[in-house]
Design a protein around this motif. Structure first.
Motif, PDB file in Angstrom:
ATOM      1  N   ARG B  17      42.728  55.394  36.152  1.00 48.55           N
ATOM      2  CA  ARG B  17      41.879  54.350  36.722  1.00 48.55           C
ATOM      3  C   ARG B  17      42.022  54.372  38.238  1.00 48.55           C
ATOM      4  O   ARG B  17      42.989  54.901  38.781  1.00 48.55           O
ATOM      5  N   ALA B  18      41.044  53.752  38.905  1.00 48.87           N
ATOM      6  CA  ALA B  18      41.112  53.669  40.369  1.00 48.87           C
ATOM      7  C   ALA B  18      40.290  52.480  40.831  1.00 48.87           C
ATOM      8  O   ALA B  18      39.382  52.026  40.127  1.00 48.87           O
ATOM      9  N   VAL B  19      40.640  51.949  41.994  1.00 53.94           N
ATOM     10  CA  VAL B  19      39.843  50.911  42.646  1.00 53.94           C
ATOM     11  C   VAL B  19      39.416  51.444  44.004  1.00 53.94           C
ATOM     12  O   VAL B  19      40.216  52.063  44.720  1.00 53.94           O
ATOM     13  N   LEU B  20      38.143  51.233  44.336  1.00 54.01           N
ATOM     14  CA  LEU B  20      37.581  51.716  45.589  1.00 54.01           C
ATOM     15  C   LEU B  20      37.385  50.531  46.535  1.00 54.01           C
ATOM     16  O   LEU B  20      36.947  49.465  46.114  1.00 54.01           O
ATOM     17  N   ALA B  21      37.752  50.733  47.813  1.00 49.19           N
ATOM     18  CA  ALA B  21      37.500  49.708  48.838  1.00 49.19           C
ATOM     19  C   ALA B  21      36.623  50.350  49.911  1.00 49.19           C
ATOM     20  O   ALA B  21      36.982  51.392  50.455  1.00 49.19           O
ATOM     21  N   VAL B  22      35.455  49.743  50.179  1.00 49.16           N
ATOM     22  CA  VAL B  22      34.468  50.353  51.082  1.00 49.16           C
ATOM     23  C   VAL B  22      34.101  49.353  52.182  1.00 49.16           C
ATOM     24  O   VAL B  22      33.811  48.183  51.891  1.00 49.16           O
TER      25      VAL B  22
END
Lengths: 330, 330
Positions: B17-22
């Protein structure tokens, strides 16, 4: 020589013959220093260079002749076939013929035999271990040309931000070894910093003090502070500006930089120590991506190394490379 | 975003899993532009960045919480868990708390689900093919943030000298594609130029004319002439200075450069066309190794791109990055 060492040894290991051409002496503005080398492999491939492209064609032709002769020769006699060739032309005639870079040079052209291959292997091994080493090649007619391996210079980057990895990639191109130090274990990871040679989880100032006490930092060490946090920056810069490092740079907006200088003064850092601090870090290139900012920092590091100002060369006068005494070169 | 695309997709492909911050919006001097991204992987690794290190700690904490929630969640619902976080502090308070780089920004923090992973794969595929592409991410509360892939800019290097490979390595760090062109087949080989994307055996001016006729050169093309030989340089520069290229630089000593300008004038090149020529090429860094000279040329290319002068930032005033209107940033 060192730039083509691995490729030449690989060709040799694969059973191929090769001829080595090494700059043995230079005069005036010859563009590459003594010890620069070019190799011509059995398949005709030319690696490296002895000038900026001025005389490589002639070296290639001579080396190709030597390769053909070497095919008929007992390996032990190859060293005797070495020749020393002089190339030169006045700067005035530069555009007309020969050496448009200007200057003059002697090039040793010598087949690669077992003895020389062994010496090259020793150089490569020393470099891989980060040790100093020296190779001396005898010249026909007497004298030697030396090729030296120096331990790599080190770049210490405080702050495992994205820019740290871009900076490590720049340092690698300059032959430097990079250690990135950050107290935050989630950021200081080799996976996040694939271009760094070493990633250290520690408070940067504590680590630098320990490195200094162990005699591992000095004039071959550069430091770039990217931490952006006074808790880390101030104690680190207080230590670093009192060590005799090659270069100390620190990231920050103009306001951050001004405030940080005041806080360093308040901690007792002298004006002379503050002149060693390059902040805002980097040359004025205007880029904002990590790759562009890393380039501007690496460019300032090289400019400081050579005492230069970073302006476009077409807007300056005087020598293009090295100290003013080196003359003009291309 | 693009700097971490491959690593994020590899982690996803490995089942993590991963979380993206943009970065969704910036104000004043926030250091990284809209579309810059950071990813937090299942093992806690943080890749990329959204500022220069100012708010990454808080983003990491929020992303870690989202990762934990995502473990208990049906994959289809992850997009609904996106949050938009505002970070900001006045420049005056910069050293005290928060965002020492100054400025303010909005960051979209969003778990990586199948739909988003598919969009990222499409972006990566477009980049690999050198095509333009665009990703739009919906923001909670309305609006979108765009991430664009542009075809890479191209660097053409005339002259397969040792410096050409060092220059190709610099161009790669800047995301540029490099073609090296040289009429001499013994020198223009991929083995000698491992960092180049393309090696062409042809007369450089003939090749450039053909490329221009095919519409393959323009404002995204830069040219650096290293051939050191008037037979190659003059016809090539005569063509190149009449095309609307991003950058044209040519190697040579000051005397070679002056002579070449005269010869170009004699061929009918106008004064206005000659102002496009950066020669001697590069910024004044003083280095003479191929790596140092390549760095000085890459630095000039970036400075020209942003209209900057190359002086040390500590000796200048005004904005550190971008155009003057961008304000100060660190």
């Amino acid at each position: 020589m060192l730039d083509i060492l691995d490729a030449v040894l690989a060709a040799r290991a694969a059973g191929g013959r090769a001829v080595l051409a090494v700059v043995a002496a230079t005069w005036s503005s010859s563009p590459r220093p003594v010890g620069s080398a070019m190799a011509v492999l059995q398949d005709g491939t030319a690696l490296g260079s002895v000038t900026g492209g001025c005389v490589e064609g002639d070296v290639l032709a001579r080396a190709t002749d030597l390769l053909a002769e070497a095919a008929d020769d007992a390996d032990g006699q190859l060293a005797a076939r070495a020749e020393l060739v002089h190339y030169g032309v006045s700067d005035e005639d530069a555009l007309a013929v020969g050496l448009p870079c200007g200057g003059a040079l002697d090039v040793l052209i010598r087949p690669l035999d077992d003895a020389l291959a062994g010496q090259l292997q020793a150089l490569a091994a020393a470099r891989a271990r980060g040790r100093a080493a020296r190779l001396e090649l005898a010249l026909p007619g007497g004298g030697v040309v030396q090729v030296a391996v120096e331990p790599p210079e080190e770049l210490v980057v405080a702050g495992a931000v994205a820019l740290a990895d871009a900076l490590a990639a720049q340092a690698a191109l300059l032959g430097m070894r990079t250690a990135v130090v950050d107290a935050r274990a989630a950021f200081a990871t080799p996976r996040r910093l694939p271009s760094a040679d070493e990633v250290v989880v520690d408070w940067p100032h504590r680590w630098l003090v320990a490195q200094a006490a162990a005699g591992r930092v000095g004039r071959r060490t550069s430091l770039v502070v990217l931490t952006h946090d006074a808790r880390f920056d101030l104690p680190l810069l207080e230590v670093a500006l009192r060590l005799d490092l090659r270069y100390v740079g620190a990231m920050g907006s103009r306001r951050t930089v001004a405030g940080r200088r005041e806080q360093l003064r308040a901690r007792g850092v002298t004006e002379e120590e503050l002149t060693r601090l390059h902040a805002p870090v980097g040359l004025d290139l205007g880029g904002s991506s990590p790759a562009e900012v890393a380039l501007s920092i690496a460019a300032e590091l090289v400019a400081v190394r050579h005492g230069r100002g970073g302006a476009p060369l077409r807007d300056t006068s005087g020598a293009l490379h090295g100290s003013a005494a080196d003359g003009l070169s291309g």
